[in-house]
Design a protein around this motif. Structure first.
Motif, PDB file in Angstrom:
ATOM      1  N   THR A 191      -4.153   3.616  -0.894  1.00 12.00           N
ATOM      2  CA  THR A 191      -5.348   3.634  -0.056  1.00 12.00           C
ATOM      3  C   THR A 191      -5.896   5.055  -0.110  1.00 12.00           C
ATOM      4  O   THR A 191      -5.231   6.002   0.289  1.00 12.00           O
ATOM      5  N   THR A 233      -7.714   0.183   5.932  1.00 12.39           N
ATOM      6  CA  THR A 233      -8.787   0.390   4.963  1.00 12.39           C
ATOM      7  C   THR A 233     -10.169   0.394   5.615  1.00 12.39           C
ATOM      8  O   THR A 233     -11.168   0.551   4.926  1.00 12.39           O
ATOM      9  N   LYS A 261      -7.077  -5.620   0.283  1.00 12.63           N
ATOM     10  CA  LYS A 261      -5.727  -5.774  -0.249  1.00 12.63           C
ATOM     11  C   LYS A 261      -5.814  -6.063  -1.738  1.00 12.63           C
ATOM     12  O   LYS A 261      -6.804  -6.612  -2.216  1.00 12.63           O
ATOM     13  N   ARG A 313      -6.760  -3.348   8.397  1.00 10.88           N
ATOM     14  CA  ARG A 313      -6.464  -3.418   6.972  1.00 10.88           C
ATOM     15  C   ARG A 313      -7.229  -4.616   6.425  1.00 10.88           C
ATOM     16  O   ARG A 313      -6.771  -5.750   6.496  1.00 10.88           O
ATOM     17  N   TRP A 343       0.832  -1.196   0.000  1.00 21.38           N
ATOM     18  CA  TRP A 343       0.000   0.000   0.000  1.00 21.38           C
ATOM     19  C   TRP A 343       0.868   1.247   0.000  1.00 21.38           C
ATOM     20  O   TRP A 343       2.037   1.204   0.338  1.00 21.38           O
ATOM     21  N   LYS A 367      -2.195   2.612   5.775  1.00 18.08           N
ATOM     22  CA  LYS A 367      -2.228   1.151   5.782  1.00 18.08           C
ATOM     23  C   LYS A 367      -3.651   0.621   5.984  1.00 18.08           C
ATOM     24  O   LYS A 367      -4.033  -0.383   5.401  1.00 18.08           O
TER      25      LYS A 367
END
Length: 182
Positions: free
Chosen positions: A57, A22, A39, A36, A16, A20
């Motif tokens: 991100t 999400t 991915k 996170r 990313w 980091k």
């Protein structure tokens, strides 16, 4: 089952850029959590083909999830050239300065012998006046969006529940600006 698919496909995480995490539960107390969850995965062959690939991100504006964006080739993107023509947007009439820009252009002196030439000249002058006005309006709005987006990014990068209220306020303002753009 998913882990088996990842192993069988020899898939690896592409990593990313920027934040980091999400996902955030957006709680303002001790139950505050960031994870996170999202991915981008690829196999070694794909990684060789797209060696310059990058996963970014993005900011969570409308949701508790931050979207991820996969860049595969910067060269392909820069090869496109965009050409824009003038189009009057109906919602401009509600924007500050639009009426003034149109009136000023229409009221100015005109050239031409016939009534049609005068009208065509005024229309062209009005078009140019509105183009200039809209460039300033868009530039100002884009500057405000950049500033609020940067602030939201800074707030989201902190791992503190104390920033959630500010994040929500920033998201609300960004939603307002984005709705005005469309």
């Amino acid at each position: 089952m998913f882990r088996n698919l990842v192993e069988e496909g020899n898939l690896v995480d592409l990593g990313w850029k920027t934040n980091k995490f999400t996902w955030c539960n957006r709680h303002e107390d001790e139950s505050f959590t960031k994870e996170r969850l999202d991915k981008a995965l690829a196999n070694p062959r794909w990684k060789v083909t797209y060696a310059e690939a990058l996963v970014e991100t993005l900011l969570a504006i409308y949701s508790d999830h931050s979207p991820i964006l996969l860049y595969c080739s910067f060269e392909r993107c820069s090869a496109y050239r965009y050409h824009s023509s003038f189009k009057y947007e109906a919602n401009w009439i509600n924007e500050m300065g639009c009426r003034e820009a149109a009136s000023e252009a229409w009221q100015g002196s005109y050239r031409g012998e016939t009534g049609l030439e005068k009208v065509l000249y005024k229309l062209d002058k009005t078009r140019k006046g509105l183009q200039k006005w809209s460039r300033h309006m868009v530039r100002d709005r884009n500057r405000a969006i950049r500033e609020k987006t940067q602030l939201l990014g800074e707030l989201q990068s902190r791992e503190e529940p104390s920033t959630i209220k500010k994040q929500k306020a920033c998201s609300k303002i960004l939603t307002f600006y984005w709705n005005k753009k469309t």
